[in-house]
Design a protein around this motif. Structure first.
Motif, PDB file in Angstrom:
ATOM      1  N   MET A  63       0.893  -1.083  -0.093  1.00  0.00           N
ATOM      2  CA  MET A  63       0.136   0.282  -0.090  1.00  0.00           C
ATOM      3  C   MET A  63       0.973   0.975   0.343  1.00  0.00           C
ATOM      4  SD  MET A  63      -2.659  -1.105   2.391  1.00  0.00           S
ATOM      5  CE  MET A  63      -1.623  -1.228   4.145  1.00  0.00           C
ATOM      6  N   ASN A  64       0.919   2.163  -1.096  1.00  0.00           N
ATOM      7  CA  ASN A  64       1.319   3.323  -1.213  1.00  0.00           C
ATOM      8  C   ASN A  64       0.832   3.776  -1.207  1.00  0.00           C
ATOM      9  OD1 ASN A  64       3.980   1.401  -1.262  1.00  0.00           O
ATOM     10  ND2 ASN A  64       3.678   1.172  -3.369  1.00  0.00           N
ATOM     11  N   ARG A  65       1.683   5.653  -0.342  1.00  0.00           N
ATOM     12  CA  ARG A  65       0.631   7.027  -1.097  1.00  0.00           C
ATOM     13  C   ARG A  65      -0.258   6.821  -0.735  1.00  0.00           C
ATOM     14  NH1 ARG A  65       1.089   6.099  -6.311  1.00  0.00           N
ATOM     15  NH2 ARG A  65      -0.570   6.760  -7.029  1.00  0.00           N
ATOM     16  N   LEU A  66      -0.638   6.098   1.042  1.00  0.00           N
ATOM     17  CA  LEU A  66      -1.489   6.490   1.519  1.00  0.00           C
ATOM     18  C   LEU A  66      -2.355   7.512   2.504  1.00  0.00           C
ATOM     19  CD1 LEU A  66      -0.755   2.999   4.358  1.00  0.00           C
ATOM     20  CD2 LEU A  66      -2.519   2.841   2.602  1.00  0.00           C
ATOM     21  N   GLN A  67      -3.738   6.904   1.783  1.00  0.00           N
ATOM     22  CA  GLN A  67      -4.416   8.613   2.745  1.00  0.00           C
ATOM     23  C   GLN A  67      -5.131   8.319   3.667  1.00  0.00           C
ATOM     24  OE1 GLN A  67      -7.272   9.246  -0.943  1.00  0.00           O
ATOM     25  NE2 GLN A  67      -5.387   9.902  -2.501  1.00  0.00           N
ATOM     26  N   PRO A  68      -5.884   9.240   4.715  1.00  0.00           N
ATOM     27  CA  PRO A  68      -6.473   9.588   6.244  1.00  0.00           C
ATOM     28  C   PRO A  68      -8.187   8.160   5.168  1.00  0.00           C
ATOM     29  CG  PRO A  68      -5.546  11.124   5.812  1.00  0.00           C
ATOM     30  CD  PRO A  68      -5.422  10.693   4.144  1.00  0.00           C
ATOM     31  N   GLU A  69      -8.424   8.449   4.227  1.00  0.00           N
ATOM     32  CA  GLU A  69      -9.469   7.197   4.432  1.00  0.00           C
ATOM     33  C   GLU A  69      -9.575   6.066   3.770  1.00  0.00           C
ATOM     34  OE1 GLU A  69      -8.373  10.550   2.524  1.00  0.00           O
ATOM     35  OE2 GLU A  69      -8.964   9.899   0.594  1.00  0.00           O
ATOM     36  N   ASP A  70      -7.805   6.153   4.001  1.00  0.00           N
ATOM     37  CA  ASP A  70      -7.436   4.547   4.117  1.00  0.00           C
ATOM     38  C   ASP A  70      -7.488   3.816   5.423  1.00  0.00           C
ATOM     39  OD1 ASP A  70      -5.277   5.066   1.687  1.00  0.00           O
ATOM     40  OD2 ASP A  70      -6.859   3.960   0.702  1.00  0.00           O
ATOM     41  N   THR A  71      -7.841   4.081   6.046  1.00  0.00           N
ATOM     42  CA  THR A  71      -7.989   3.962   7.373  1.00  0.00           C
ATOM     43  C   THR A  71      -9.121   2.627   7.752  1.00  0.00           C
ATOM     44  OG1 THR A  71      -6.892   5.562   8.474  1.00  0.00           O
ATOM     45  CG2 THR A  71      -7.890   4.279  10.037  1.00  0.00           C
ATOM     46  N   ALA A  72      -8.416   1.524   8.319  1.00  0.00           N
ATOM     47  CA  ALA A  72      -9.722   0.484   7.941  1.00  0.00           C
ATOM     48  C   ALA A  72      -9.273  -0.371   8.872  1.00  0.00           C
ATOM     49  CB  ALA A  72      -9.737   0.214   7.075  1.00  0.00           C
ATOM     50  N   VAL A  73      -9.542  -2.031   9.888  1.00  0.00           N
ATOM     51  CA  VAL A  73      -8.811  -2.833   9.926  1.00  0.00           C
ATOM     52  C   VAL A  73      -9.249  -3.892   8.298  1.00  0.00           C
ATOM     53  CG1 VAL A  73      -9.530  -4.544  10.850  1.00  0.00           C
ATOM     54  CG2 VAL A  73     -10.134  -2.594  11.953  1.00  0.00           C
ATOM     55  N   TYR A  74      -8.008  -4.256   8.247  1.00  0.00           N
ATOM     56  CA  TYR A  74      -8.030  -4.779   6.913  1.00  0.00           C
ATOM     57  C   TYR A  74      -7.804  -6.516   6.829  1.00  0.00           C
ATOM     58  CZ  TYR A  74      -6.768  -1.055   4.033  1.00  0.00           C
ATOM     59  OH  TYR A  74      -7.359   0.666   3.662  1.00  0.00           O
ATOM     60  N   TYR A  75      -8.588  -7.468   6.393  1.00  0.00           N
ATOM     61  CA  TYR A  75      -8.566  -8.342   6.514  1.00  0.00           C
ATOM     62  C   TYR A  75      -8.203  -9.683   5.398  1.00  0.00           C
ATOM     63  CZ  TYR A  75     -12.269  -7.272  10.210  1.00  0.00           C
ATOM     64  OH  TYR A  75     -12.721  -6.970  11.310  1.00  0.00           O
TER      65      TYR A  75
END
Length: 125
Positions: free
Chosen positions: A82-94
């Protein structure tokens, strides 16, 4: 017993990168499509990406061009770079796994398939 172990989450600043890993046991790894989905606070689960048994990949529009999925069959592991992460990528990833009948995969939340516990990704602004 099928087990999916996700790891690699953490806290990162906007614009940063993380690599998630999903290691799977208890199934014929090479015959399954493997994918990632996420759930942000207060939101529904959404599919992120998948890789088929033939290594075809798909991405949700929200992450296309920023995230890259790959699989290492010898390690029974799927990665999500995951590159160029943004605040909207905040989550629990499964991660999830589904038997691959077609050689293709679809971005999904694996509701009817094998799923693992999540790893938290927090992106600060």
């Amino acid at each position: 017993e099928v087990q999916l172990q996700a790891s690699g989450g953490g806290l990162v600043q906007a614009g940063g990168s993380l690599r998630l890993s999903c290691t799977i046991s208890g199934l014929s790894f090479n015959d399954f499509d493997i994918g990632w989905f996420r759930q942000a606070p207060g939101k529904e689960r959404e599919g992120v990406s998948c890789v088929s048994s033939t290594r075809r990949t798909k991405y949700a529009d929200a992450v296309k061009g920023r995230f890259t999925i790959s699989r290492d069959n010898s390690r029974r592991t799927v990665y999500l770079q995951m590159n160029r992460l943004q605040p909207e990528d905040t989550a629990v990833y499964y991660c999830g796994a589904e038997f691959d009948y077609s050689g293709n995969c679809g971005v999904q939340t694996y509701d009817q398939s094998h799923r693992g516990q999540g790893t938290l990704v927090t992106v600060s602004s």
